[in-house]
Scaffold this motif. Structure first.
Motif, short mmCIF file in Angstrom:
data_model
loop_
_atom_site.label_atom_id
_atom_site.label_comp_id
_atom_site.label_asym_id
_atom_site.label_seq_id
_atom_site.Cartn_x
_atom_site.Cartn_y
_atom_site.Cartn_z
N ALA A 209 17.00 -28.27 -28.05
CA ALA A 209 15.61 -27.91 -28.33
C ALA A 209 14.90 -29.02 -29.09
CB ALA A 209 15.56 -26.61 -29.13
N ALA A 210 13.58 -29.03 -28.98
CA ALA A 210 12.79 -30.03 -29.68
C ALA A 210 12.82 -29.81 -31.19
CB ALA A 210 11.35 -30.00 -29.17
N ILE B 13 12.99 -15.79 -26.73
CA ILE B 13 13.29 -15.77 -25.31
C ILE B 13 13.33 -17.18 -24.76
CG2 ILE B 13 12.24 -13.50 -25.00
CD1 ILE B 13 9.76 -14.98 -23.89
N VAL B 14 13.88 -17.31 -23.57
CA VAL B 14 13.77 -18.54 -22.79
C VAL B 14 12.75 -18.26 -21.71
CG1 VAL B 14 14.96 -20.18 -21.29
CG2 VAL B 14 16.16 -19.18 -23.26
N ALA B 15 11.75 -19.12 -21.64
CA ALA B 15 10.66 -18.89 -20.69
C ALA B 15 10.46 -20.11 -19.80
CB ALA B 15 9.37 -18.56 -21.43
N GLY C 77 7.39 -21.53 -27.70
CA GLY C 77 6.61 -22.76 -27.71
C GLY C 77 7.41 -24.02 -27.97
N ILE C 78 8.71 -23.89 -28.24
CA ILE C 78 9.57 -25.05 -28.49
C ILE C 78 10.20 -25.49 -27.17
CG2 ILE C 78 11.62 -25.89 -29.72
CD1 ILE C 78 11.06 -23.71 -31.82
N ASP D 168 13.89 -27.29 -15.69
CA ASP D 168 12.76 -28.05 -16.19
C ASP D 168 11.63 -27.11 -16.63
OD1 ASP D 168 13.98 -30.52 -15.59
OD2 ASP D 168 13.34 -30.34 -13.49
N GLY D 169 10.81 -27.59 -17.55
CA GLY D 169 9.64 -26.83 -17.97
C GLY D 169 9.96 -25.58 -18.77
N LEU D 170 11.09 -25.58 -19.49
CA LEU D 170 11.50 -24.40 -20.25
C LEU D 170 11.09 -24.52 -21.72
CD1 LEU D 170 15.12 -23.96 -18.81
CD2 LEU D 170 13.00 -22.88 -18.02
N HIS D 171 10.89 -23.36 -22.34
CA HIS D 171 10.55 -23.35 -23.77
C HIS D 171 10.98 -22.02 -24.38
CE1 HIS D 171 7.06 -20.62 -23.20
NE2 HIS D 171 6.94 -21.24 -22.04
#
Length: 285
Positions: free
Chosen positions: A225-226, A235-237, A271-272, A265-268
């Motif tokens: 994670a960032a 959650i994972v979105a 917002g992270i 790809d494109g997961l957060h």
């Protein structure tokens, strides 16, 4: 990923939260075989395996390393559940079985170095009352000690150890995640942590049906994670669509249960940004 580097040895350090539960008696192995999800009867003296205890609905209550010391003595190395808390829960099922359940008061410590004598699924007695386990995987050597002299506290080393667990697909289950996930959802087949062929045990029908009917649809995914992510509520979105849930994290590293065909790809999470990372192998025993 730099958090997977296990090539530099450090002094022994205490592993907090780990505890030992002893099952001793003529029926110890039979009791464990009937209650736990892996094939205890397949173990020889001096061997260990990943194992766990499930609810009747097949959800993991506790995940642990099970050691067979001899024909009448098993030890459960519990990383996330206190042995004292598990004793009364298991005691309900002892009935007329000849065994004693007991929490063992002993130190558990570790080191990022190769074991002296232990290898793979064979643990070693290195001194009176001291056992050594080989916890290495593709991330490098790791050595775990039971019963050695109390070691120093090193929070950075403990975090590194837990990150290595997560990197190899060994979920660390906080209380909020207990009784939530099946062995397949936790990808415990990667650790050879459960059996679909041995006799009955709590949750066995769910586990076997899911396996033989090909109904496994979700499993573990590793993310870098960032920034630090939370466990349980996060959650994972993928864009605005929820696809999974974070179940354990250490620093910026997290394990989540997601669909087997989840995008990478494109997961957060809240917002992270999440970067998918491959799970390391070699921790199966």
């Amino acid at each position: 990923m730099s958090h997977n580097r296990n090539d530099v040895a450090t002094p022994d350090f205490t592993l907090p939260g780990h505890s030992i539960l002893s099952l001793h008696g003529a029926d110890a192995v039979a009791f464990a075989q009937s209650q736990f999800m892996n094939d205890v009867a397949a173990l020889a003296d001096g061997q260990w395996q990943w194992n766990g205890w499930l609810t009747p609905k097949g959800r993991v209550i506790a995940l642990f390393a099970l050691l067979r010391l001899d024909a009448q003595t098993l030890w459960l190395l519990l990383p996330d559940v206190a042995a004292d808390a598990l004793v009364p829960l298991l005691q309900r099922y002892v009935f007329r079985s000849k065994l004693v359940l007991q929490s063992i008061d002993t130190a558990v410590s570790a080191n990022f170095c190769a074991p002296l004598l232990a290898s793979d699924a064979a643990f070693a007695v290195i001194a009176e009352g001291q056992l050594e386990l080989d916890m290495r995987g593709e991330g490098g050597p790791r050595r775990l000690l039971i019963g050695a002299a109390p070691a120093a506290e090193d929070h950075d080393a403990v975090a590194r150890w837990m990150q290595a667990d997560l990197s190899h697909g060994l979920p660390r289950l906080p209380e909020s995640q207990r009784e939530q996930w099946t062995p397949q959802q936790l990808s415990l087949d990667r650790l050879r942590g459960f059996s679909v062929k041995k006799g009955c045990y709590p949750g066995q029908e769910i586990v076997a049906r899911t396996h033989f009917l090909g109904q496994v649809k979700r499993g573990l995914a590793l993310y870098d994670a960032a920034s630090e992510v939370a466990v349980g509520s996060d959650i994972v979105a993928s864009d605005a669509r929820t696809i999974g849930k974070i179940i354990c994290s250490v620093g910026r590293l997290a394990l989540a249960v997601v669909p087997l065909d989840a995008p990478t790809d494109g997961l957060h999470s809240a917002g992270i940004a999440l970067q998918a990372a491959p799970l390391l192998g070699g921790l199966a025993r």
